[in-house]
Design a protein around this motif. Structure first.
Motif, PDB file in Angstrom:
ATOM      1  N   THR A 105       0.825  -1.208   0.000  1.00 16.01           N
ATOM      2  CA  THR A 105       0.000   0.000   0.000  1.00 16.01           C
ATOM      3  C   THR A 105       0.862   1.262   0.000  1.00 16.01           C
ATOM      4  OG1 THR A 105      -1.716  -1.220   1.186  1.00 16.01           O
ATOM      5  CG2 THR A 105      -1.900   1.172   1.174  1.00 16.01           C
ATOM      6  N   MET A 106       1.926   1.265   0.800  1.00 10.05           N
ATOM      7  CA  MET A 106       2.803   2.435   0.820  1.00 10.05           C
ATOM      8  C   MET A 106       3.601   2.556  -0.472  1.00 10.05           C
ATOM      9  SD  MET A 106       3.673   5.200   2.163  1.00 10.05           S
ATOM     10  CE  MET A 106       2.816   5.068   3.735  1.00 10.05           C
ATOM     11  N   LEU A 107       4.014   1.443  -1.060  1.00  8.22           N
ATOM     12  CA  LEU A 107       4.670   1.513  -2.368  1.00  8.22           C
ATOM     13  C   LEU A 107       3.753   2.189  -3.382  1.00  8.22           C
ATOM     14  CD1 LEU A 107       6.376  -1.957  -3.000  1.00  8.22           C
ATOM     15  CD2 LEU A 107       7.506   0.244  -2.683  1.00  8.22           C
ATOM     16  N   THR A 108       2.470   1.891  -3.299  1.00  4.82           N
ATOM     17  CA  THR A 108       1.501   2.484  -4.223  1.00  4.82           C
ATOM     18  C   THR A 108       1.501   3.997  -4.097  1.00  4.82           C
ATOM     19  OG1 THR A 108       0.123   0.501  -4.077  1.00  4.82           O
ATOM     20  CG2 THR A 108      -0.934   2.525  -4.886  1.00  4.82           C
ATOM     21  N   VAL A 109       1.455   4.489  -2.880  1.00  7.85           N
ATOM     22  CA  VAL A 109       1.468   5.937  -2.647  1.00  7.85           C
ATOM     23  C   VAL A 109       2.749   6.558  -3.186  1.00  7.85           C
ATOM     24  CG1 VAL A 109       1.494   7.740  -0.883  1.00  7.85           C
ATOM     25  CG2 VAL A 109      -0.023   5.768  -0.623  1.00  7.85           C
ATOM     26  N   GLN A 110       3.876   5.931  -2.899  1.00  9.21           N
ATOM     27  CA  GLN A 110       5.158   6.503  -3.300  1.00  9.21           C
ATOM     28  C   GLN A 110       5.366   6.489  -4.809  1.00  9.21           C
ATOM     29  OE1 GLN A 110       7.273   8.119  -1.209  1.00  9.21           O
ATOM     30  NE2 GLN A 110       5.590   7.822   0.256  1.00  9.21           N
ATOM     31  N   TYR A 111       4.974   5.407  -5.471  1.00  8.01           N
ATOM     32  CA  TYR A 111       5.082   5.377  -6.923  1.00  8.01           C
ATOM     33  C   TYR A 111       4.117   6.369  -7.570  1.00  8.01           C
ATOM     34  CZ  TYR A 111       8.316   1.428  -7.261  1.00  8.01           C
ATOM     35  OH  TYR A 111       9.426   0.626  -7.195  1.00  8.01           O
ATOM     36  N   ILE A 113      -1.827   5.189 -10.492  1.00  8.37           N
ATOM     37  CA  ILE A 113      -1.282   4.065  -9.728  1.00  8.37           C
ATOM     38  C   ILE A 113      -2.088   3.935  -8.438  1.00  8.37           C
ATOM     39  CG2 ILE A 113       0.773   3.097  -8.643  1.00  8.37           C
ATOM     40  CD1 ILE A 113       2.452   4.848 -10.532  1.00  8.37           C
ATOM     41  N   ASN A 114      -2.814   2.838  -8.316  1.00  5.86           N
ATOM     42  CA  ASN A 114      -3.699   2.638  -7.171  1.00  5.86           C
ATOM     43  C   ASN A 114      -3.608   1.212  -6.658  1.00  5.86           C
ATOM     44  OD1 ASN A 114      -5.364   5.285  -7.014  1.00  5.86           O
ATOM     45  ND2 ASN A 114      -5.458   4.736  -9.183  1.00  5.86           N
ATOM     46  N   ALA A 115      -4.085   1.017  -5.420  1.00  6.81           N
ATOM     47  CA  ALA A 115      -4.075  -0.295  -4.788  1.00  6.81           C
ATOM     48  C   ALA A 115      -5.497  -0.806  -4.637  1.00  6.81           C
ATOM     49  CB  ALA A 115      -3.401  -0.217  -3.422  1.00  6.81           C
ATOM     50  N   ALA A 116      -5.658  -2.122  -4.785  1.00  2.00           N
ATOM     51  CA  ALA A 116      -6.974  -2.747  -4.671  1.00  2.00           C
ATOM     52  C   ALA A 116      -6.949  -3.847  -3.624  1.00  2.00           C
ATOM     53  CB  ALA A 116      -7.400  -3.327  -6.017  1.00  2.00           C
ATOM     54  N   ASP A 117      -7.942  -3.829  -2.741  1.00  7.83           N
ATOM     55  CA  ASP A 117      -8.138  -4.894  -1.757  1.00  7.83           C
ATOM     56  C   ASP A 117      -9.247  -5.802  -2.259  1.00  7.83           C
ATOM     57  OD1 ASP A 117      -8.619  -6.508   0.447  1.00  7.83           O
ATOM     58  OD2 ASP A 117      -9.710  -4.959   1.552  1.00  7.83           O
ATOM     59  N   PRO A 118      -8.945  -7.069  -2.590  1.00  6.67           N
ATOM     60  CA  PRO A 118      -9.996  -7.969  -3.059  1.00  6.67           C
ATOM     61  C   PRO A 118     -11.029  -8.304  -1.990  1.00  6.67           C
ATOM     62  CG  PRO A 118      -7.810  -8.764  -3.680  1.00  6.67           C
ATOM     63  CD  PRO A 118      -7.613  -7.669  -2.675  1.00  6.67           C
TER      64      PRO A 118
END
Length: 230
Positions: free
Chosen positions: A163-169, A178-183
């Motif tokens: 999740t933090m990698l997503t924010v930083q990228y 660039i976003n993160a998904a929680d299944p």
């Protein structure tokens, strides 16, 4: 035509994401470590196969070269991941931690680095990182959520890192979405098919992010119901 690559796409959530995106009109690369299983999945779905082991720099680089030669990439979905040991917390080892992080976290770093040059050539460059509510401080402290009942230090902390990698990228590459998904708690091999959600329900957030066409916010974390608290 949107071209998408999904790591770990020969089974589970990756396979269902591929099926749905092919149905939506994407050209989909089924990326998998195992050539036999990967080819079989690609043939069954009508996708393209590329061998890709996220724990191996050479494998990731070779896959990027193949995709580049075939015409480029618009959407990268970092789906590959492992659950890690199911032993008590104090019995989990440094070696096991390295294995979990090498796949779930460092694998994303390798893959993004290899495919960013291709994504930069796209009109709507998109990266979706598959994370988990188990990596959210807010959710694991919420007694009404199943996430608060799970003790799995290596897997959960690796998903916090995703999740933090997503924010930083997202900050480093503002021209991309660039976003993160929680299944969510979905029935897959990762949990012994114990989750109450179907694979289709579990891929809702991933498909949503992959089909925005380069529009919308970046650096966010969503599930099928909307934005998730970090």
């Amino acid at each position: 035509m949107t071209t998408t690559l999904i790591t770990g796409a020969n089974k589970g959530l990756g396979h269902e994401t591929a099926r749905r995106l092919i149905e939506a009109g994407h050209t989909v690369w089924i990326a998998a470590r195992d050539p036999e299983r990967g080819r079989q999945a690609a043939e069954g779905l009508g996708g393209r196969f590329v061998q890709l082991d996220v724990t191996d720099d050479a494998s990731v680089a070779a896959a990027a070269e193949i995709v580049a030669a075939a015409g480029g990439l618009d959407v990268l979905i970092n789906n590959a991941g492992i659950a890690g040991p199911r032993t008590p917390a104090t019995e989990q080892t440094g070696e096991q931690a390295l294995e979990v992080y090498n796949t779930n976290v460092i694998g994303i770093v390798r893959t993004i680095n290899a495919f960013v040059p291709l994504l930069r050539e796209s009109a709507a460059p998109t990266i979706v990182n598959v994370t988990s509510g188990l990596g959210s401080f807010a959710l694991v402290h919420d007694g009404s959520r199943i996430e608060s009942t799970i003790v799995s230090p290596l897997y959960t902390s690796s998903k916090s890192a995703v999740t933090m990698l997503t924010v930083q990228y997202a900050r480093a590459l503002p021209e991309m979405r660039i976003n993160a998904a929680d299944p969510g708690y979905t029935a897959t091999d990762l949990n012994g098919h114990s989750g109450p959600q179907t694979a289709t329900e579990g891929t809702d957030a991933v498909v949503e992010l992959a089909t925005r066409g380069g529009e919308g916010p970046t650096g966010t974390f969503i599930d099928r119901s909307g934005v998730v608290e970090f």
